[in-house]
Scaffold this active site. Structure first.
Site, PDB file in Angstrom:
ATOM      1  N   ASP A 284       0.849  -1.196   0.000  1.00  0.00           N
ATOM      2  CA  ASP A 284       0.000   0.000   0.000  1.00  0.00           C
ATOM      3  C   ASP A 284       0.890   1.254   0.000  1.00  0.00           C
ATOM      4  OD1 ASP A 284      -2.385   1.394   0.087  1.00  0.00           O
ATOM      5  OD2 ASP A 284      -2.568   1.313   2.273  1.00  0.00           O
TER       6      ASP A 284
ATOM      7  N   HIS B  43      -8.252   9.773   4.754  1.00  0.00           N
ATOM      8  CA  HIS B  43      -7.606   8.720   5.539  1.00  0.00           C
ATOM      9  C   HIS B  43      -7.822   9.031   7.015  1.00  0.00           C
ATOM     10  CE1 HIS B  43      -4.949   7.855   1.911  1.00  0.00           C
ATOM     11  NE2 HIS B  43      -5.500   6.701   2.206  1.00  0.00           N
ATOM     12  N   GLY B  44      -8.152   8.019   7.798  1.00  0.00           N
ATOM     13  CA  GLY B  44      -8.426   8.246   9.224  1.00  0.00           C
ATOM     14  C   GLY B  44      -9.895   8.573   9.410  1.00  0.00           C
TER      15      GLY B  44
ATOM     16  N   GLY C  92      -9.483   5.345   2.245  1.00  0.00           N
ATOM     17  CA  GLY C  92     -10.195   6.011   3.328  1.00  0.00           C
ATOM     18  C   GLY C  92     -11.569   5.420   3.564  1.00  0.00           C
TER      19      GLY C  92
ATOM     20  N   SER D 102     -12.657   3.898   6.220  1.00  0.00           N
ATOM     21  CA  SER D 102     -13.134   3.974   7.610  1.00  0.00           C
ATOM     22  C   SER D 102     -14.070   5.153   7.822  1.00  0.00           C
ATOM     23  CB  SER D 102     -11.942   4.128   8.565  1.00  0.00           C
ATOM     24  OG  SER D 102     -11.141   2.980   8.528  1.00  0.00           O
TER      25      SER D 102
ATOM     26  N   VAL E 121      -9.436  -0.192   3.973  1.00  0.00           N
ATOM     27  CA  VAL E 121      -9.834   0.085   5.352  1.00  0.00           C
ATOM     28  C   VAL E 121      -8.655  -0.198   6.276  1.00  0.00           C
ATOM     29  CG1 VAL E 121     -11.369  -0.562   7.262  1.00  0.00           C
ATOM     30  CG2 VAL E 121     -12.248  -0.526   4.923  1.00  0.00           C
TER      31      VAL E 121
ATOM     32  N   THR F  37      -8.059   2.331   9.580  1.00  0.00           N
ATOM     33  CA  THR F  37      -8.309   2.942  10.889  1.00  0.00           C
ATOM     34  C   THR F  37      -9.365   2.209  11.717  1.00  0.00           C
ATOM     35  OG1 THR F  37      -7.701   5.054   9.921  1.00  0.00           O
ATOM     36  CG2 THR F  37      -8.871   5.139  12.021  1.00  0.00           C
TER      37      THR F  37
END
Ligand code: 13P
Length: 275
Positions: A81, A179-180, A208, A210, A230, A232
């Site tokens: 990744d 992201h997060g 991203g 999550s 996925v 986080t």
């Protein structure tokens, strides 16, 4: 059984579902991901960035994770990744990965395309699939932090040109995910995904995953997303389970983390697979 990223994503594109791509950092996390995929009889992508791979040790991953994935009843792609550097791509190819992501999206179009082409020429002779990214997402991408205000979304015409000029197998697009965990209400640009997929005939990747609302994820998949990343939410499930445990034993401390993580993966695979 280990298969290439391309094999899984081409099939998903044809059948309008998405394959879950989950970050791993330990054998517990690998086990949670593989067991979930096996129980649901769905393919899955095990992925890690250089940060996690350096932490685990590339040789350990090659021997333990590569072996375990290959013995799995599920079809599994082992994917690098967000690689910002060619040296990690080379190491992943040497270590038996079946997919690599080069992330040169912080560069201008031409440099991004040039770097991506170089990765394709390195990976293709080994049958390793390549994912690249065009456009910038808000949040933290590997080592590069992109301020929300700076982020810009993928242009459909550029996406078509980029896919044709580089020969990649999958394209990560910036369409409003971060992201997060989200700090504000997510605004996922499904119309843009549709426009990109109408112009670029290639499996699209949504980073991203999550905290992205389920209905938006479903719409995104129907619009052309074939891989959803996925990390986080999965890690957070482990963290919360560990924090709750007051039993300093292997089963007492670690098993709740793996079980909580597996539940997250089961729910995501069902969502992405329209199950
Ligand atoms: P999340 O951490 O938001 O799930 O994103 C993961 C990701 O996109 C990894 O590339």
């Amino acid at each position: 059984m280990l298969v290439t990223l391309k094999t899984l994503l081409d099939e998903a594109k044809e059948k309008f579902y998405a394959v879950g791509a989950f970050e791993f950092w330990s054998l517990d996390s690998v086990r949670a991901i593989l067991e979930a995929a096996e129980e649901l009889d769905m393919p899955v992508i095990l992925q890690a960035s250089a940060v996690e791979l350096n932490y685990m040790g590339w040789k350990n991953v090659e021997r333990a994770v590569g072996y375990t994935a290959d013995k799995s009843a599920a079809r599994v792609a082992l994917h690098l990744d967000h690689s910002m550097e060619i040296k990690w791509v080379k190491l992943a190819i040497e270590s038996g990965f079946t997919g690599v992501m080069i992330d040169a999206s912080h560069h201008e179009y031409k440099e991004n395309a040039d770097i991506t082409r170089e990765v394709v020429s390195l990976a293709k002779p080994y049958g390793v699939s390549v994912e690249s990214e065009l456009g910038r997402m808000a949040g933290l991408e590997g080592a590069v932090s992109v301020e929300e205000a700076e982020a810009f979304q993928t242009d459909p015409d550029d996406a078509a040109r980029f896919a044709a000029e580089t020969g990649i197998d999958a394209l990560a697009v910036a369409v409003g995910t971060v992201h997060g965990f989200y700090k504000t209400t997510p605004k996922i640009n499904v119309a843009r995904i549709k426009a990109i997929s109408e112009k670029a005939d290639i499996p699209l990747v949504l980073h991203g995953g999550s905290g992205t609302p389920d209905d938006k994820v479903r719409d995104a998949i129907q619009a052309g997303i074939c891989k959803v990343n996925v990390c986080t939410e999965f890690m957070d499930a482990f963290k919360k389970a560990y924090q709750k445990s007051d039993k300093p034993s292997v089963a007492g401390l670690f098993k709740p983390g793996y079980l909580a993580g597996k539940e997250v993966i089961i729910n995501k695979i069902k969502l992405f697979g329209n199950k």
